[in-house]
Design a protein around this motif. Structure first.
Motif, PDB file in Angstrom:
ATOM      1  N   GLU A  70       1.642  28.170 -24.372  1.00  0.00           N
ATOM      2  CA  GLU A  70       1.224  29.398 -23.692  1.00  0.00           C
ATOM      3  C   GLU A  70       2.285  29.828 -22.682  1.00  0.00           C
ATOM      4  OE1 GLU A  70      -2.534  31.176 -21.067  1.00  0.00           O
ATOM      5  OE2 GLU A  70      -2.487  29.068 -21.648  1.00  0.00           O
ATOM      6  N   TYR A  71       2.850  28.880 -21.958  1.00  0.00           N
ATOM      7  CA  TYR A  71       3.921  29.159 -20.989  1.00  0.00           C
ATOM      8  C   TYR A  71       5.104  29.836 -21.679  1.00  0.00           C
ATOM      9  CZ  TYR A  71       7.729  28.186 -17.685  1.00  0.00           C
ATOM     10  OH  TYR A  71       8.807  28.300 -16.849  1.00  0.00           O
ATOM     11  N   LYS A  72       5.427  29.369 -22.885  1.00  0.00           N
ATOM     12  CA  LYS A  72       6.551  29.933 -23.651  1.00  0.00           C
ATOM     13  C   LYS A  72       6.153  31.168 -24.442  1.00  0.00           C
ATOM     14  CE  LYS A  72      10.030  27.988 -24.015  1.00  0.00           C
ATOM     15  NZ  LYS A  72      11.282  28.053 -23.218  1.00  0.00           N
ATOM     16  N   ALA A  73       4.868  31.573 -24.341  1.00  0.00           N
ATOM     17  CA  ALA A  73       4.343  32.710 -25.105  1.00  0.00           C
ATOM     18  C   ALA A  73       4.592  32.523 -26.603  1.00  0.00           C
ATOM     19  CB  ALA A  73       4.959  34.025 -24.619  1.00  0.00           C
ATOM     20  N   SER A  74       4.397  31.276 -27.072  1.00  0.00           N
ATOM     21  CA  SER A  74       4.603  30.955 -28.477  1.00  0.00           C
ATOM     22  C   SER A  74       3.344  31.256 -29.278  1.00  0.00           C
ATOM     23  CB  SER A  74       4.980  29.482 -28.632  1.00  0.00           C
ATOM     24  OG  SER A  74       4.941  29.085 -29.992  1.00  0.00           O
ATOM     25  N   ILE A  75       3.499  31.840 -30.433  1.00  0.00           N
ATOM     26  CA  ILE A  75       2.359  32.167 -31.283  1.00  0.00           C
ATOM     27  C   ILE A  75       1.647  30.898 -31.763  1.00  0.00           C
ATOM     28  CG2 ILE A  75       3.701  32.207 -33.410  1.00  0.00           C
ATOM     29  CD1 ILE A  75       1.956  34.541 -34.342  1.00  0.00           C
ATOM     30  N   TRP A  76       2.355  29.764 -31.754  1.00  0.00           N
ATOM     31  CA  TRP A  76       1.759  28.527 -32.251  1.00  0.00           C
ATOM     32  C   TRP A  76       0.694  27.975 -31.314  1.00  0.00           C
ATOM     33  CZ3 TRP A  76       2.673  28.458 -37.051  1.00  0.00           C
ATOM     34  CH2 TRP A  76       3.897  28.920 -37.551  1.00  0.00           C
ATOM     35  N   LEU A  77       0.579  28.551 -30.113  1.00  0.00           N
ATOM     36  CA  LEU A  77      -0.484  28.097 -29.212  1.00  0.00           C
ATOM     37  C   LEU A  77      -1.862  28.318 -29.829  1.00  0.00           C
ATOM     38  CD1 LEU A  77      -2.318  30.373 -27.328  1.00  0.00           C
ATOM     39  CD2 LEU A  77       0.006  31.011 -26.722  1.00  0.00           C
ATOM     40  N   ALA A 214     -10.194  16.547 -16.197  1.00  0.00           N
ATOM     41  CA  ALA A 214     -10.113  17.093 -14.838  1.00  0.00           C
ATOM     42  C   ALA A 214      -8.663  17.191 -14.388  1.00  0.00           C
ATOM     43  CB  ALA A 214     -10.912  16.222 -13.874  1.00  0.00           C
ATOM     44  N   GLY A 215      -7.895  16.131 -14.619  1.00  0.00           N
ATOM     45  CA  GLY A 215      -6.473  16.153 -14.269  1.00  0.00           C
ATOM     46  C   GLY A 215      -5.713  17.190 -15.065  1.00  0.00           C
ATOM     47  N   LEU A 216      -6.086  17.337 -16.346  1.00  0.00           N
ATOM     48  CA  LEU A 216      -5.432  18.331 -17.193  1.00  0.00           C
ATOM     49  C   LEU A 216      -5.639  19.740 -16.644  1.00  0.00           C
ATOM     50  CD1 LEU A 216      -3.992  19.119 -19.859  1.00  0.00           C
ATOM     51  CD2 LEU A 216      -6.257  19.199 -20.931  1.00  0.00           C
ATOM     52  N   TYR A 217      -6.861  20.058 -16.228  1.00  0.00           N
ATOM     53  CA  TYR A 217      -7.138  21.403 -15.730  1.00  0.00           C
ATOM     54  C   TYR A 217      -6.508  21.645 -14.355  1.00  0.00           C
ATOM     55  CZ  TYR A 217     -10.041  23.101 -19.503  1.00  0.00           C
ATOM     56  OH  TYR A 217     -10.471  23.560 -20.731  1.00  0.00           O
ATOM     57  N   ALA A 218      -6.385  20.600 -13.553  1.00  0.00           N
ATOM     58  CA  ALA A 218      -5.664  20.744 -12.291  1.00  0.00           C
ATOM     59  C   ALA A 218      -4.191  21.057 -12.569  1.00  0.00           C
ATOM     60  CB  ALA A 218      -5.793  19.466 -11.464  1.00  0.00           C
ATOM     61  N   PHE A 219      -3.639  20.392 -13.572  1.00  0.00           N
ATOM     62  CA  PHE A 219      -2.257  20.667 -13.976  1.00  0.00           C
ATOM     63  C   PHE A 219      -2.134  22.073 -14.551  1.00  0.00           C
ATOM     64  CE2 PHE A 219       1.214  20.233 -17.182  1.00  0.00           C
ATOM     65  CZ  PHE A 219       2.266  20.038 -16.289  1.00  0.00           C
ATOM     66  N   TYR A 220      -3.158  22.495 -15.316  1.00  0.00           N
ATOM     67  CA  TYR A 220      -3.180  23.861 -15.848  1.00  0.00           C
ATOM     68  C   TYR A 220      -3.006  24.894 -14.730  1.00  0.00           C
ATOM     69  CZ  TYR A 220      -4.882  22.840 -20.623  1.00  0.00           C
ATOM     70  OH  TYR A 220      -5.003  22.445 -21.923  1.00  0.00           O
ATOM     71  N   ALA A 221      -3.696  24.667 -13.601  1.00  0.00           N
ATOM     72  CA  ALA A 221      -3.645  25.628 -12.499  1.00  0.00           C
ATOM     73  C   ALA A 221      -2.222  25.782 -11.971  1.00  0.00           C
ATOM     74  CB  ALA A 221      -4.587  25.192 -11.374  1.00  0.00           C
ATOM     75  N   VAL A 222      -1.501  24.664 -11.902  1.00  0.00           N
ATOM     76  CA  VAL A 222      -0.108  24.712 -11.442  1.00  0.00           C
ATOM     77  C   VAL A 222       0.763  25.449 -12.457  1.00  0.00           C
ATOM     78  CG1 VAL A 222       1.902  23.319 -10.817  1.00  0.00           C
ATOM     79  CG2 VAL A 222      -0.398  22.591 -10.122  1.00  0.00           C
ATOM     80  N   ILE A 223       0.580  25.102 -13.731  1.00  0.00           N
ATOM     81  CA  ILE A 223       1.365  25.744 -14.784  1.00  0.00           C
ATOM     82  C   ILE A 223       1.055  27.241 -14.872  1.00  0.00           C
ATOM     83  CG2 ILE A 223       1.776  25.815 -17.280  1.00  0.00           C
ATOM     84  CD1 ILE A 223       3.077  23.473 -15.859  1.00  0.00           C
ATOM     85  N   TYR A 228       2.836  32.715 -14.884  1.00  0.00           N
ATOM     86  CA  TYR A 228       2.795  34.120 -14.463  1.00  0.00           C
ATOM     87  C   TYR A 228       4.206  34.642 -14.187  1.00  0.00           C
ATOM     88  CZ  TYR A 228       2.180  38.234 -11.529  1.00  0.00           C
ATOM     89  OH  TYR A 228       2.272  39.497 -10.996  1.00  0.00           O
ATOM     90  N   PHE A 229       4.986  33.884 -13.434  1.00  0.00           N
ATOM     91  CA  PHE A 229       6.347  34.337 -13.097  1.00  0.00           C
ATOM     92  C   PHE A 229       7.272  34.287 -14.308  1.00  0.00           C
ATOM     93  CE2 PHE A 229       4.657  33.117  -8.919  1.00  0.00           C
ATOM     94  CZ  PHE A 229       4.936  34.296  -8.215  1.00  0.00           C
TER      95      PHE A 229
END
Length: 260
Positions: A70-77, A214-223, A228-229
């Motif tokens: 998703e970060y790379k805006a890849s269609i494979w997501l 839970a840890g995964l979603y906390a990491f999601y928030a950072v990513i 966004y940028f």
């Protein structure tokens, strides 16, 4: 799910024996039956715990792949997004997160839609769907849809399930519904939606004792902040300047001849 099934089936077999015990079976046999039942329950509970923890870790690994794509805006997501809900159906059901469990079906269908839209929805001659801003005219309808979904999911949870967290469970999933649609449309503001969702769900999963998720979603928030940028830098040049142009005011036009 597994625990419930095995416990029920074991209880049925055990309860069906009173007539046999009443025909002279000694107290020793009763003690043996009881010990076997306790051991059986212990083994099944342990197996269920290991099974769910294994799926939790596997879902975490797949989720990391998903957020990178998703970060790379890849269609494979979107293909990864088809696999991940299948894993989490078991995890969420066992944790009693029934709204999360039901929403995995929507996530699977949305992933199929997103893949097809990104693959075939681009304009003629374009290599891919461009990143754009969330249309202002859709903000109010999206908010109304979110509130209706939140209310509907909450009512379903309190009426038809034994959920202990109906407010938080329904909130995160209702907002995820909007976020996934915005991701499919490639609106850059979808990242802000996911920041809210990820923080809320990370706290919920800590409470429900699903540590890896839970840890995964906390990491999601950072990513999501970094994403966004990253997407902002990928915006077409006119859209990238749109925000700063609006803040600076309308562009000045040169004076016409004769204006002095």
């Amino acid at each position: 799910m597994l625990t419930l099934f095995y416990k029920q089936s074991t209880s049925i077999r055990y309860i069906s024996r009173p007539s046999l015990r009443g025909r002279g079976r000694g107290r020793g046999r009763l003690v043996v039956d009881g010990l076997l039942l306790v051991c059986y329950w212990f083994v099944v509970d342990r197996f269920s715990f290991i099974f769910i923890m294994t799926l939790d870790m596997l879902g975490c690994i797949v989720g990391l792949i998903y957020i990178y794509q998703e970060y790379k805006a890849s269609i494979w997501l979107w293909l990864t997004g088809i696999i991940m809900p299948v894993i989490y159906m078991f995890v969420y059901y066992e944790a009693g997160l029934y709204a999360d469990f039901g929403m995995q079906i929507y996530y699977t269908l949305a992933a199929i839609y997103g893949f097809l839209y990104w693959k075939f929805g681009r304009k003629k001659g374009a290599e891919e769907i461009p990143i754009t801003h969330y249309p202002r005219q859709l903000i109010l309808p999206s908010l109304l849809v979110f509130l209706l979904l939140w209310a509907a999911l909450y009512i379903i949870l309190i009426k038809f399930t034994n959920s202990t967290v109906p407010v938080l469970d329904s909130f995160g999933n209702a907002l995820s519904f909007i976020g996934l649609w915005a991701l499919a449309k490639k609106y850059i503001e979808q990242w802000w939606i996911w920041i809210v969702v990820d923080i809320e769900l990370a706290g919920l999963y800590v409470y429900k004792e699903i540590p890896f998720t839970a840890g995964l979603y906390a990491f999601y928030a950072v990513i999501a902040v970094a994403g966004y940028f990253k997407w902002k830098r990928s915006l077409p040049q006119p859209l990238r300047k749109e925000g700063s142009a609006n803040r600076e005011g309308p562009p000045l036009t040169p004076p016409k001849e004769g204006d002095a």
